[in-house]
Scaffold this active site. Sequence first.
Site, PDB file in Angstrom:
ATOM      1  N   GLY A  68       0.763  -1.202   0.236  1.00  0.00           N
ATOM      2  CA  GLY A  68       0.081  -0.069  -0.135  1.00  0.00           C
ATOM      3  C   GLY A  68       0.776   1.434  -0.057  1.00  0.00           C
ATOM      4  O   GLY A  68       2.030   1.228  -0.538  1.00  0.00           O
ATOM      5  N   GLY A  69       0.421   2.178   0.669  1.00  0.00           N
ATOM      6  CA  GLY A  69       1.003   3.448   0.882  1.00  0.00           C
ATOM      7  C   GLY A  69       2.641   3.526   1.427  1.00  0.00           C
ATOM      8  O   GLY A  69       3.504   4.058   0.807  1.00  0.00           O
ATOM      9  N   GLY A  95      20.550   9.926 -32.647  1.00  0.00           N
ATOM     10  CA  GLY A  95      20.101  10.457 -31.469  1.00  0.00           C
ATOM     11  C   GLY A  95      20.898   9.618 -30.395  1.00  0.00           C
ATOM     12  O   GLY A  95      20.975  10.026 -29.319  1.00  0.00           O
ATOM     13  N   ALA A  96      21.147   8.422 -30.371  1.00  0.00           N
ATOM     14  CA  ALA A  96      21.614   7.723 -29.324  1.00  0.00           C
ATOM     15  C   ALA A  96      22.939   7.945 -29.175  1.00  0.00           C
ATOM     16  O   ALA A  96      23.348   7.859 -28.017  1.00  0.00           O
ATOM     17  CB  ALA A  96      21.655   6.148 -29.812  1.00  0.00           C
TER      18      ALA A  96
END
Length: 517
Positions: free
Chosen positions: A172-173, A407-408
């Site tokens: 959970g949290g 771009g790499a």
Amino acid sequence: MAISQKLMDELKRRRDEAFAAGGKEKLQARRDKGLMTARERIEALFDEGTFQEFGMHVQHNCHNFGMDKKVLPTDGIVTGIGRVQGRPVAAFSQDFTVAGGSLGSNHAKKIVDLMKFAGKNGMPVVGINDSGGARIQEGVESLAGYGQIFYQNVALSGVVPQVSIIAGPCAGGAAYSPALMDFIIMTRKNANLFICGPQVIKAATGEEASVEMFATADAHATVSGNIHLVAEDDAEAIRLAERLLSYLPSNNMQEPPHDFSVQVEKTYDEELNKLVPESPKEALDVYKVIDRVVDEGSFFELQRDFARNIVVGFARIEGMVVGIIANQPAYKAGCLDIDASDKGARFIRTCNVFNIPVVNMVDVPGFMPGLAQERGGIIRHGAKMLFAYASATVPKITLIMRKAYGGAYLAMCCVDMGADAVFAWPTAEIAVMGAKGAVNVLFGKEIKASQNPAELAAKYQQEYAEKFSTPYQAASKGMITDVIEPAQTRGVLAMALRSTLGKRETRLPKKHGNIPL
């Protein structure tokens, strides 16, 4: 006047109660399962005799549902400071034998107070999570406690290292505090990390999902990428935390623990020349390169089984602590995809906040093509790599081993993205795209119309490679510091690192950059 025996007896009684935790039976039951108790975990972490406990006598602050009649020793958590390999560290360890290690307001306050102390005094925080979650009897106060912890996690982010060990349930949290820390170590057995359990998932979506599919160490290490290291048991988790801390400064105002007694030399390792495959189509195993470049046995890999097309971890090169970021051509050809971009960007920023120089080892054909990648947001995720490198002010040394396309090439930290030095092997190929793709774009129609298209394509590809993608083309334009033999790599990187450790770089004043999350 000597202290009265009555007072001494009362002190002993209270201390014995704290050490008894949930009782002998519960403590022994854990040991029978091969688990350490909360205190045993703390004792294993700290150098012998250095632990100083904070808040031993804290009790819960709940009077609902008969809780006012219950005694919860240390409110289910052991907190304090000590030394790890001689350096000060703050740590907390949740005690599952006391009310399931549930978090109430005072339990949370002990964690928050410890973290504030660590921040003021510049020491790392290690949190050992083993809790059933929020203390239901305290209602919204337990939720407030989680909020206060999260707030403090963020306040300490980039100030002191924060290491989370998941050694039991963390659901959970509660799962968000480890997620807000720098590193997560999780034990393979007994530990679970999730927001919604199988029953909740089924009730909400109708899906049948066992915890093994999403909540275990193996699931997080391979699929979600939420954790950094997997330990077989509590003892190994502690050892991994100790080793991890050995690469990190105590806080952001200190340098990493470099060993300057090691002499930096122009070493020559003929084996590195032999590691490079003769054929450019044959994959290079980057682990073999890393092992020969870094100090023997010093490479400490993180997230090994997640996004295996990129390798990240800490190491030492002739005594200097570095962060290694390397493409792995042996997996997915070393392409950068969504997960690899996230993994790389996060590690770059971790190195930057803790003043750790970055060494980039490049062999990347590009970003991963495909509809799933485009629809999944590869533009946004890939931009994280660009943002992380461009905003990092630590020394950045790049080694281009073979392919560095498009771009790499930029996303792996070229000189234009702020690299302080860029070295290339003679086998490096630096271009907008590979020769085959470029020739298809430039001469595709001519090749198709020719009588011998295969021969003409091969001719153009060779010409393109020789004219546009050799490292000497980039070096002639000042984009490469030097072209070196692979055998020279260790010495060259070490000398570049030693000369850039004093780097100082200022940027335009701003609150913070807006990374494309």
